[in-house]
Design an enzyme around this catalytic site. Structure first.
Site, PDB file in Angstrom:
ATOM      1  N   ILE A  64       0.766  -1.050  -0.103  1.00 28.72           N
ATOM      2  CA  ILE A  64       0.186   0.046  -0.025  1.00 28.72           C
ATOM      3  C   ILE A  64       0.826   1.321   0.062  1.00 28.72           C
ATOM      4  CG2 ILE A  64      -2.117  -0.861   1.015  1.00 28.72           C
ATOM      5  CD1 ILE A  64      -0.979   0.296   3.672  1.00 28.72           C
ATOM      6  N   SER A  89      -0.774  -5.646  12.692  1.00 25.26           N
ATOM      7  CA  SER A  89      -1.789  -5.964  13.594  1.00 25.26           C
ATOM      8  C   SER A  89      -1.576  -6.590  14.956  1.00 25.26           C
ATOM      9  CB  SER A  89      -2.888  -6.696  12.965  1.00 25.26           C
ATOM     10  OG  SER A  89      -2.503  -8.174  12.831  1.00 25.26           O
ATOM     11  N   THR A 138      -9.766  -0.448  15.147  1.00 25.97           N
ATOM     12  CA  THR A 138      -9.807  -1.277  16.172  1.00 25.97           C
ATOM     13  C   THR A 138     -10.363  -0.414  17.467  1.00 25.97           C
ATOM     14  OG1 THR A 138      -8.153  -2.282  17.673  1.00 25.97           O
ATOM     15  CG2 THR A 138      -7.402  -0.660  16.587  1.00 25.97           C
ATOM     16  N   ASP A 139     -10.792  -1.077  18.290  1.00 33.02           N
ATOM     17  CA  ASP A 139     -11.256  -0.262  19.748  1.00 33.02           C
ATOM     18  C   ASP A 139      -9.987   0.034  20.601  1.00 33.02           C
ATOM     19  OD1 ASP A 139     -10.574  -2.898  20.404  1.00 33.02           O
ATOM     20  OD2 ASP A 139     -12.336  -3.605  21.529  1.00 33.02           O
ATOM     21  N   GLU A 140      -8.814  -0.641  20.229  1.00 34.49           N
ATOM     22  CA  GLU A 140      -7.712  -0.287  21.115  1.00 34.49           C
ATOM     23  C   GLU A 140      -7.138   1.294  21.000  1.00 34.49           C
ATOM     24  OE1 GLU A 140      -4.679  -3.509  20.898  1.00 34.49           O
ATOM     25  OE2 GLU A 140      -5.830  -4.954  20.127  1.00 34.49           O
ATOM     26  N   TYR A 164       1.208  -0.427  18.472  1.00 32.41           N
ATOM     27  CA  TYR A 164       0.092  -0.658  17.490  1.00 32.41           C
ATOM     28  C   TYR A 164      -1.166   0.138  17.582  1.00 32.41           C
ATOM     29  CZ  TYR A 164      -4.176  -3.120  15.937  1.00 32.41           C
ATOM     30  OH  TYR A 164      -5.430  -3.529  15.099  1.00 32.41           O
ATOM     31  N   LYS A 168      -2.878   3.150  14.754  1.00 27.14           N
ATOM     32  CA  LYS A 168      -4.081   2.938  14.204  1.00 27.14           C
ATOM     33  C   LYS A 168      -4.848   4.110  14.573  1.00 27.14           C
ATOM     34  CE  LYS A 168      -5.886  -0.088  12.490  1.00 27.14           C
ATOM     35  NZ  LYS A 168      -6.018  -0.506  11.167  1.00 27.14           N
ATOM     36  N   VAL A 220      -0.352 -17.756  29.505  1.00 27.43           N
ATOM     37  CA  VAL A 220      -1.600 -16.884  29.927  1.00 27.43           C
ATOM     38  C   VAL A 220      -0.754 -15.382  30.613  1.00 27.43           C
ATOM     39  CG1 VAL A 220      -3.575 -16.023  31.617  1.00 27.43           C
ATOM     40  CG2 VAL A 220      -3.457 -18.105  30.257  1.00 27.43           C
TER      41      VAL A 220
HETATM   42  P1  NAD Z   1      -3.820  -9.679   9.587  1.00 31.55           P
HETATM   43  O1  NAD Z   1      -2.284  -9.286  10.356  1.00 31.55           O
HETATM   44  O2  NAD Z   1      -4.115 -10.797   9.823  1.00 31.55           O
HETATM   45  O3  NAD Z   1      -3.490  -9.038   8.313  1.00 31.55           O
HETATM   46  C1  NAD Z   1      -3.161  -8.005   7.608  1.00 31.55           C
HETATM   47  C2  NAD Z   1      -2.845  -8.258   6.373  1.00 31.55           C
HETATM   48  O4  NAD Z   1      -2.547  -6.910   5.505  1.00 31.55           O
HETATM   49  C3  NAD Z   1      -1.916  -9.285   5.702  1.00 31.55           C
HETATM   50  O5  NAD Z   1      -2.487  -9.956   4.589  1.00 31.55           O
HETATM   51  C4  NAD Z   1      -0.853  -8.490   5.236  1.00 31.55           C
HETATM   52  O6  NAD Z   1       0.107  -9.329   4.176  1.00 31.55           O
HETATM   53  C5  NAD Z   1      -1.131  -7.491   4.791  1.00 31.55           C
HETATM   54  N1  NAD Z   1      -0.203  -6.200   4.630  1.00 31.55           N
HETATM   55  C6  NAD Z   1       0.366  -5.808   5.834  1.00 31.55           C
HETATM   56  N2  NAD Z   1       1.420  -4.700   5.343  1.00 31.55           N
HETATM   57  C7  NAD Z   1       0.702  -4.413   4.260  1.00 31.55           C
HETATM   58  C8  NAD Z   1       1.272  -3.301   3.305  1.00 31.55           C
HETATM   59  N3  NAD Z   1       2.390  -2.571   3.599  1.00 31.55           N
HETATM   60  N4  NAD Z   1       0.708  -3.284   2.173  1.00 31.55           N
HETATM   61  C9  NAD Z   1      -0.415  -4.295   1.749  1.00 31.55           C
HETATM   62  N5  NAD Z   1      -0.646  -5.489   2.682  1.00 31.55           N
HETATM   63  C10 NAD Z   1      -0.099  -5.280   3.809  1.00 31.55           C
HETATM   64  O7  NAD Z   1      -4.694  -8.363  10.285  1.00 31.55           O
HETATM   65  P2  NAD Z   1      -6.326  -8.642  10.765  1.00 31.55           P
HETATM   66  O8  NAD Z   1      -6.445  -9.321  12.111  1.00 31.55           O
HETATM   67  O9  NAD Z   1      -7.006  -9.341   9.389  1.00 31.55           O
HETATM   68  O10 NAD Z   1      -6.801  -7.211  10.839  1.00 31.55           O
HETATM   69  C11 NAD Z   1      -7.160  -6.718   9.787  1.00 31.55           C
HETATM   70  C12 NAD Z   1      -7.451  -4.989   9.947  1.00 31.55           C
HETATM   71  O11 NAD Z   1      -8.564  -5.126  11.022  1.00 31.55           O
HETATM   72  C13 NAD Z   1      -6.314  -4.201  10.696  1.00 31.55           C
HETATM   73  O12 NAD Z   1      -6.217  -3.026  10.024  1.00 31.55           O
HETATM   74  C14 NAD Z   1      -6.673  -4.373  12.072  1.00 31.55           C
HETATM   75  O13 NAD Z   1      -6.073  -3.304  12.635  1.00 31.55           O
HETATM   76  C15 NAD Z   1      -8.043  -4.425  12.028  1.00 31.55           C
HETATM   77  N6  NAD Z   1      -8.580  -4.941  13.255  1.00 31.55           N
HETATM   78  C16 NAD Z   1      -8.322  -6.304  13.552  1.00 31.55           C
HETATM   79  C17 NAD Z   1      -8.826  -6.928  14.682  1.00 31.55           C
HETATM   80  C18 NAD Z   1      -8.579  -8.153  14.891  1.00 31.55           C
HETATM   81  O14 NAD Z   1      -9.075  -8.776  16.260  1.00 31.55           O
HETATM   82  N7  NAD Z   1      -7.618  -8.806  14.504  1.00 31.55           N
HETATM   83  C19 NAD Z   1      -9.904  -6.257  15.612  1.00 31.55           C
HETATM   84  C20 NAD Z   1     -10.339  -4.959  15.200  1.00 31.55           C
HETATM   85  C21 NAD Z   1      -9.774  -4.317  13.813  1.00 31.55           C
HETATM   86  P1  TYD Z   2      -4.181 -10.857  21.507  1.00 28.13           P
HETATM   87  O1  TYD Z   2      -4.817 -11.991  20.672  1.00 28.13           O
HETATM   88  O2  TYD Z   2      -2.844 -10.429  20.940  1.00 28.13           O
HETATM   89  O3  TYD Z   2      -5.148  -9.487  21.028  1.00 28.13           O
HETATM   90  P2  TYD Z   2      -5.154  -7.891  21.473  1.00 28.13           P
HETATM   91  O4  TYD Z   2      -3.739  -7.669  22.298  1.00 28.13           O
HETATM   92  O5  TYD Z   2      -5.200  -7.112  20.557  1.00 28.13           O
HETATM   93  O6  TYD Z   2      -6.034  -7.843  22.455  1.00 28.13           O
HETATM   94  O7  TYD Z   2      -4.233 -10.765  22.765  1.00 28.13           O
HETATM   95  C1  TYD Z   2      -5.674 -11.041  23.557  1.00 28.13           C
HETATM   96  C2  TYD Z   2      -5.456 -11.072  25.166  1.00 28.13           C
HETATM   97  O8  TYD Z   2      -4.978 -12.254  25.294  1.00 28.13           O
HETATM   98  C3  TYD Z   2      -4.466  -9.910  25.336  1.00 28.13           C
HETATM   99  O9  TYD Z   2      -5.105  -9.465  26.812  1.00 28.13           O
HETATM  100  C4  TYD Z   2      -3.252 -10.657  25.627  1.00 28.13           C
HETATM  101  C5  TYD Z   2      -3.593 -11.941  26.116  1.00 28.13           C
HETATM  102  N1  TYD Z   2      -2.390 -12.946  25.685  1.00 28.13           N
HETATM  103  C6  TYD Z   2      -2.110 -13.952  26.289  1.00 28.13           C
HETATM  104  O10 TYD Z   2      -2.467 -13.832  27.707  1.00 28.13           O
HETATM  105  N2  TYD Z   2      -1.028 -14.817  26.091  1.00 28.13           N
HETATM  106  C7  TYD Z   2      -0.638 -14.763  24.779  1.00 28.13           C
HETATM  107  O11 TYD Z   2       0.295 -15.694  24.492  1.00 28.13           O
HETATM  108  C8  TYD Z   2      -1.471 -13.933  23.657  1.00 28.13           C
HETATM  109  C9  TYD Z   2      -1.040 -13.963  22.425  1.00 28.13           C
HETATM  110  C10 TYD Z   2      -2.225 -12.972  24.329  1.00 28.13           C
END
Ligand code: NAD
Ligand code: TYD
Length: 368
Positions: A64, A89, A138-140, A164, A168, A220
């Site tokens: 991107i 992410s 994200t909510d973060e 992170y 965001k 954990v």
């Molecule tokens: P992910 O890490 O699984 O996937 C990210 C994707 O982006 C990958 O396919 C990666 O190859 C691609 N990517 C990374 N850098 C890139 C670049 N420079 N150019 C093009 N592509 C690139 O992430 P996810 O969990 O699927 O999250 C997707 C989106 O949703 C993110 O923006 C994240 O902040 C948001 N989000 C995630 C969660 C969650 O729980 N996973 C919750 C809320 C919001």
């Molecule tokens: P994660 O899946 O990394 O999502 P986020 O940090 O974006 O919420 O983690 C979810 C929760 O689980 C977070 O409070 C951190 C905790 N966690 C563990 O306790 N052990 C682990 O090995 C990982 C990866 C996360």
């Protein structure tokens, strides 16, 4: 062959993006998709194997941050919307190496916004009216909540705590500014923690599943009483589709499942499901190991999703018990996928993130 304008999706080979692409194209009448993905460690083209031979899906391996590439995709395909998932992410990776997060999440979003602005200026009539830039966030960005504080709503001030979350939050601010300053028709969604098929096993739920099946400790962090508001990934995807179709321009929509769980409770539920679905001589819960906490670990996230429910009539379809069962079954039935993504570089990551976390015994008795 359809003549509809496509959607340009970024990051559509990652966890949520690939679920979004697959879900969208399940509908035979759906618009085609151009999927721009850098295929980082988190991007996996095999997530999209079921689309092989489907002319409605075009995977473009690219960044991107590559302005010429993004420009040419917009000029060639004239998408009716950009749905922007691409990001770094994982919070733990952002702690150990924040640079990539600033590059992709901030500079990458800036680049897309500039390309979208240029492109939007060339549109007129119905094509201009229909154009949208939907930023998935994200909510973060809202920081952390005390146990008795109300859930995050769309006006909760930003207070990001991890690199992170900060990256965001910065990207959300850019999107907002591009609407207010340049009139770009944007939408922002801020969603809680997702779980489901195709999630990379660095995140809690797939990591616990993978370690459990390999007889390894289930790490954990801290006391395990941190709270997350879990949403099944299909529900996140349906919310994004709803916002894209009906969201008011320039608005933010919080998305969540109204499902707050402590981490230890999530881990224990996974163990119980595995005891039933893949029984062995000892209980999976015996593998639970409390380890050194994540620095700056946010205590609680919770989403107030009343705006999207009230305005757009979106509601999650899956409850946590069913969603988690489906997820565990998916991982059990897709072990080759897990083995493929957990080779090589994954092992290096596990070493880097977990080797310095000493096992602690002080929380062993805690239940939730
Ligand atoms: P992910 O890490 O699984 O996937 C990210 C994707 O982006 C990958 O396919 C990666 O190859 C691609 N990517 C990374 N850098 C890139 C670049 N420079 N150019 C093009 N592509 C690139 O992430 P996810 O969990 O699927 O999250 C997707 C989106 O949703 C993110 O923006 C994240 O902040 C948001 N989000 C995630 C969660 C969650 O729980 N996973 C919750 C809320 C919001
Ligand atoms: P994660 O899946 O990394 O999502 P986020 O940090 O974006 O919420 O983690 C979810 C929760 O689980 C977070 O409070 C951190 C905790 N966690 C563990 O306790 N052990 C682990 O090995 C990982 C990866 C996360």
């Amino acid at each position: 062959m359809t003549t509809q304008s496509p959607l340009l999706v970024t990051g559509g080979a990652g966890f949520i993006g690939s679920n979004f692409v697959l879900r969208h194209l399940r509908n035979a009448a759906a618009a085609p998709m151009v999927n721009l993905d850098a295929l980082t460690y988190a991007g996996n083209p095999h997530n999209l194997d079921s689309l092989a031979g489907d002319a409605r899906h075009t995977l473009v391996h690219g960044d991107i941050l590559d302005r010429e590439l993004v420009r040419s995709l917009l000029t060639t395909h004239r998408p009716r919307a950009i749905v922007h998932f691409a990001a770094e992410s994982h919070v733990d990776r952002s702690i150990l190496g924040p640079g990539a997060f600033l590059k992709t999440n901030i500079d990458g979003t800036f680049n897309l916004l500039e390309c979208a602005r240029e492109h939007y200026a060339t549109l007129d009539g119905a094509e201009r009216d229909a154009f949208r830039f939907l930023h998935v966030s994200t909510d973060e960005v809202y920081g952390t909540l005390q146990p008795d504080e109300p859930a995050f709503h769309e006006d909760t001030p930003f207070a990001p705590n991890s690199p992170y979350a900060a990256s965001k939050a910065a990207s959300d601010h850019l999107v907002r500014a591009w609407t207010h300053t340049y009139g770009l028709p944007t939408l922002i969604t801020n969603c809680s923690n997702n779980y489901g098929p195709f999630q990379f096993p660095e995140k809690l739920i797939p990591l616990v599943l993978s370690n459990a099946l390999n007889g390894k400790p289930l790490p954990v962090y801290g006391d395990g009483l941190q709270v997350r508001d879990w949403l099944f990934v299909e529900d996140h995807c349906s919310a994004i589709e709803t916002v894209l179709a009906k969201g008011r321009l320039g608005e933010t929509y919080n998305i969540g499942g109204n499902n707050q769980q402590t981490n230890i409770s999530v881990v224990r539920t996974i163990c119980t499901l595995l005891d039933e679905l893949r029984p062995k001589a000892t209980a999976y819960a015996d593998q639970i190991t409390y380890v050194t906490d994540r620095p700056g670990h946010d205590r609680r996230y919770a989403i107030d999703a009343r705006k999207i429910q009230r305005e757009l009539e979106w509601f999650p379809a899956q409850d946590f018990v069913n969603g988690l069962r489906l997820t565990v079954e998916w991982y059990l039935n897709n072990q080759p996928w897990v083995q493929n993504v957990t080779s090589g570089a994954y092992r290096e990551w596990m070493d880097k993130n977990y080797s310095d976390r000493t096992a602690t015994s002080d929380h062993k008795g805690v239940t939730a």
